[in-house]
Scaffold this motif. Structure first.
Motif, mmCIF file in Angstrom:
data_model
loop_
_atom_site.group_PDB
_atom_site.id
_atom_site.type_symbol
_atom_site.label_atom_id
_atom_site.label_comp_id
_atom_site.label_asym_id
_atom_site.label_seq_id
_atom_site.Cartn_x
_atom_site.Cartn_y
_atom_site.Cartn_z
ATOM 1 N N THR A 1 0.870 -1.182 0.000
ATOM 2 C CA THR A 1 0.000 0.000 0.000
ATOM 3 C C THR A 1 0.905 1.229 0.000
ATOM 4 N N LEU A 2 0.874 1.974 -1.084
ATOM 5 C CA LEU A 2 1.758 3.133 -1.230
ATOM 6 C C LEU A 2 1.178 4.371 -0.559
ATOM 7 N N SER A 3 -0.146 4.533 -0.669
ATOM 8 C CA SER A 3 -0.825 5.683 -0.066
ATOM 9 C C SER A 3 -2.310 5.353 0.006
ATOM 10 N N ASP A 4 -3.111 6.335 0.426
ATOM 11 C CA ASP A 4 -4.557 6.100 0.508
ATOM 12 C C ASP A 4 -5.183 5.900 -0.856
ATOM 13 N N ASN A 5 -4.526 6.344 -1.907
ATOM 14 C CA ASN A 5 -5.116 6.206 -3.236
ATOM 15 C C ASN A 5 -4.211 5.454 -4.218
ATOM 16 N N ALA A 6 -3.246 4.685 -3.705
ATOM 17 C CA ALA A 6 -2.363 3.929 -4.600
ATOM 18 C C ALA A 6 -1.897 2.642 -3.914
ATOM 19 N N VAL A 7 -2.044 1.531 -4.614
ATOM 20 C CA VAL A 7 -1.611 0.227 -4.090
ATOM 21 C C VAL A 7 -0.947 -0.551 -5.236
ATOM 22 N N ILE A 8 -0.102 -1.531 -4.857
ATOM 23 C CA ILE A 8 0.486 -2.466 -5.823
ATOM 24 C C ILE A 8 -0.187 -3.819 -5.621
ATOM 25 N N VAL A 9 -0.733 -4.373 -6.696
ATOM 26 C CA VAL A 9 -1.554 -5.584 -6.632
ATOM 27 C C VAL A 9 -0.928 -6.678 -7.507
ATOM 28 N N TYR A 10 -0.941 -7.889 -6.971
ATOM 29 C CA TYR A 10 -0.549 -9.068 -7.762
ATOM 30 C C TYR A 10 -1.771 -9.965 -7.894
ATOM 31 N N GLN A 11 -2.071 -10.368 -9.116
ATOM 32 C CA GLN A 11 -3.232 -11.243 -9.312
ATOM 33 C C GLN A 11 -2.947 -12.258 -10.422
ATOM 34 N N THR A 12 -3.527 -13.442 -10.258
ATOM 35 C CA THR A 12 -3.445 -14.498 -11.277
ATOM 36 C C THR A 12 -4.839 -14.703 -11.855
ATOM 37 N N HIS A 13 -4.878 -14.903 -13.156
ATOM 38 C CA HIS A 13 -6.162 -15.084 -13.841
ATOM 39 C C HIS A 13 -6.439 -16.566 -14.080
ATOM 40 N N LYS A 14 -7.677 -16.900 -14.124
ATOM 41 C CA LYS A 14 -8.064 -18.281 -14.390
ATOM 42 C C LYS A 14 -7.529 -18.706 -15.759
ATOM 43 N N ARG A 15 -7.036 -19.923 -15.800
ATOM 44 C CA ARG A 15 -6.464 -20.390 -17.060
ATOM 45 C C ARG A 15 -7.566 -20.820 -18.032
#
Length: 596
Positions: A455-469
């Motif tokens: 979480t970088l700030s109240d309005n910015a985050v770094i997200v990691y996600q995997t999609h269904k194959r």
């Protein structure tokens, strides 16, 4: 995929006492199935057997599978320098090493174990008597083929040859007796002549003896004591007649042999034609067999890594498209069923004040975020009416989807842009639900799992996600920074603009893995709220507001897939995504205060 090599000996070592290859163990990536793809497994090569375990620590619980290498076929992959396949009958293991050197080490060790097992070499064939068997079989086949040339006329001639042989044998015996008698007579004649000389010296009167020897007359001359041989010769054998008969017999044999050879040549031509026909039939049968086995192999191992996406995939473009479309249809049916059964739990997500979203921020990515926001405000909101590069591919009511075809190194990078108008919601509400990770899985059906890396700030985050194959395409994952901003209007008559931009970044806590292909994205959801004045003194209600949405997406899939398939999937999925998301926002805001 890493191979933390922990072999108990080098790949060329052999136990000096037992003269057997030593055990080899290490981590290889093994293809499990099309859902989980490549997984690291602890693999052990020992006693001509290849076994694998889930990990080195779980060896005590027993192996999960094993292959006897005596009749195994090891095939290094043609394009993947780290991969090799091991097949035994219908069982195939797809394995990948850390690098080409480790792959070579494993292949050489496996071949060494196979060689020591007594199979797969000429030496081992001799050891098991196979060479002798092959030679004997070839000799028997040759003898059978030669005897098969005998036809009806040829048999008659061979019978004649048997008769001639018997006659010839009798004639040889007769002539041999004649020659033996002649030899005896010559010996006897020499003996008698010696006796006559001795008696002549004693001056005996001349007399004719009854035994036919020579005696001396009174005048000193000798008389012949041996009567002349009879015309029949010794022992009554007619030598001249026997010689003539012998000559006739040999002439008959030569004539019959000549006729046999002529018949055999004719038979050989006939049988050669038959043999050519049989060979052609055999070739066709073998081709059909190979084709059937290839098809069977494809069916039995359908879903293996060779059928994944890629320029060397065994699956053609039409089959690829059909498989993707079928998988997407199944996902849609599952999602519809889940939506009908799912009761959404109300989530109370606090909404920060608007001024929080207006600030630029001070985190390490703040400059990059501001650059991306300005680019989207400059270019994404431009009208596409006069740009011939943008193609209108979907138009459903207020929603329009445009595409510009772009390819780089054979990879489809088509930018997509969609415009939409949704009643009853504001730009703030749309962007809030698009950005809020707490409700992401409520409307996003293509995600398998995700987590906030930082979480970088109240309005910015770094997200990691995997999609269904979606098989046969590889599974994708994405690591991106997601920021929400409020852009104040410079003209009091213009509405404020809400924007969510998601763009790919790198992070030490979410490095790429072999399990997924890392995609790159640059996505923006841009919203403006239009308000129509209410009648009279009524307050503004949701019937008076309209949200204009501009959605842009630039996606690099990170790997090769057929261009027609990617474009068809994008054309199908983007409109569904927009309708699903906007319907979710309308549902969530019903009966709630308007959030400008």
């Amino acid at each position: 995929m890493s191979e933390k090599s922990s072999s108990s000996g080098s790949d060329e070592d052999v136990d000096p006492e037992s003269a057997q290859p030593v055990e080899l163990g290490g981590v290889l990536s093994k293809w499990t199935n099309y859902i989980h793809g490549w997984q690291d497994r602890w693999v052990v090569l020992k006693n001509n057997t290849l076994s694998y375990y889930k990990s080195e620590d779980e060896r005590e619980y027993g192996c999960r599978g094993s292959l006897c290498l005596s009749k195994a076929v090891i095939t290094p992959h043609e394009f993947d320098e780290c991969r090799f396949d091991i097949s035994v009958n219908d069982s195939v293991w797809y394995l990948r090493a850390e690098d080409p050197e480790h792959r070579l080490q494993w292949i050489e060790s496996i071949e060494l174990h196979r060689a020591e097992s007594g199979y797969g070499s000429e030496t081992s064939l001799r050891r098991h008597g196979s060479m002798l068997s092959l030679t004997s079989a070839a000799s028997a086949l040759s003898a059978t083929s030669t005897s098969s040339f005998k036809g009806h006329s040829l048999r008659e001639k061979l019978a004649e040859m048997e008769t001639f042989r018997d006659i010839l044998c009798r004639q040889v015996d007769t002539l041999q007796k004649y020659f033996d008698s002649c030899a005896d007579a010559v010996s006897k004649d020499e003996f008698q002549r010696d006796r006559v000389v001795e008696e002549d010296e004693d001056d005996f009167p001349t007399t004719t003896r009854p035994d036919g020897d020579y005696l001396h007359n009174n005048n000193g001359s000798k008389e012949k004591l041996f009567p002349p041989a009879s015309p029949k010769g010794i022992n009554g054998i007619d030598f001249k007649g026997e010689a003539i008969t012998f000559k006739a017999t040999t002439a008959g044999i030569l004539s019959t042999l000549s006729h046999c050879i002529e018949l055999m040549v004719k038979r050989e031509d006939s049988w050669q034609k038959r043999l050519d026909k049989e060979l052609e039939k055999r070739r066709r049968v073998e081709d059909a067999y190979k084709s059937a086995m290839n098809e069977l192999k494809k069916k039995s191992h359908y879903g293996g890594p060779d059928y994944e996406e890629g320029p060397n995939s065994l699956i053609n473009e039409d089959e690829f498209f059909d498989a993707v479309e079928a998988a997407l249809d199944r996902q849609d049916k599952i999602e519809e069923q889940c939506q009908s059964e799912k009761v959404r739990i109300p989530r109370l997500t606090p909404v920060p004040p608007g001024d929080v979203y207006s600030t630029i921020g001070t985190h390490r990515f703040a400059t990059k975020v501001e650059e991306m926001v300005q680019n989207h405000m400059t270019y994404s909101l431009q009208d596409m009416g006069g740009d011939a590069n943008w193609q209108l591919v979907i138009e459903e009511g207020e929603m329009k989807v445009y595409r510009r075809e772009v390819e780089e190194n054979g990879i489809v990078l088509d930018p997509l842009k969609a415009t939409h108008a949704v009643k009853g919601v504001t730009g703030h509400e749309v962007c809030h639900y698009f950005w809020d990770t707490a409700v992401r899985l409520d409307w996003e059906t293509t995600i398998e799992n995700f987590n906030v890396v930082e979480t970088l700030s109240d309005n910015a985050v770094i997200v990691y996600q995997t999609h269904k194959r979606v098989w046969p395409a590889s599974q994708r994952d994405v690591l991106y920074l997601s920021a929400i901003r409020k852009i104040l209007a410079t003209n009091e008559n213009d509405p404020d603009t809400w924007l969510v931009c998601n763009f790919s970044v790198d992070h030490d806590n979410a490095l790429p893995t072999n399990r997924c292909v890392r995609a790159k994205i640059n996505v923006a959801m841009i919203c403006q709220t239009l308000v129509s004045p209410p009648e009279g003194d009524k307050e503004i209600s949701r019937d008076n507001i309209l949200c204009k949405i501009t959605y842009v997406a630039n996606v690099n899939p990170g790997g090769w897939a057929p261009a027609s398939v990617l474009r068809a999937v994008a054309k199908r999925e983007y409109p569904k995504f927009l309708k699903r998301f906007t319907s979710y926002v309308q549902e969530k805001t019903v009966g709630k205060p308007i959030l400008f």
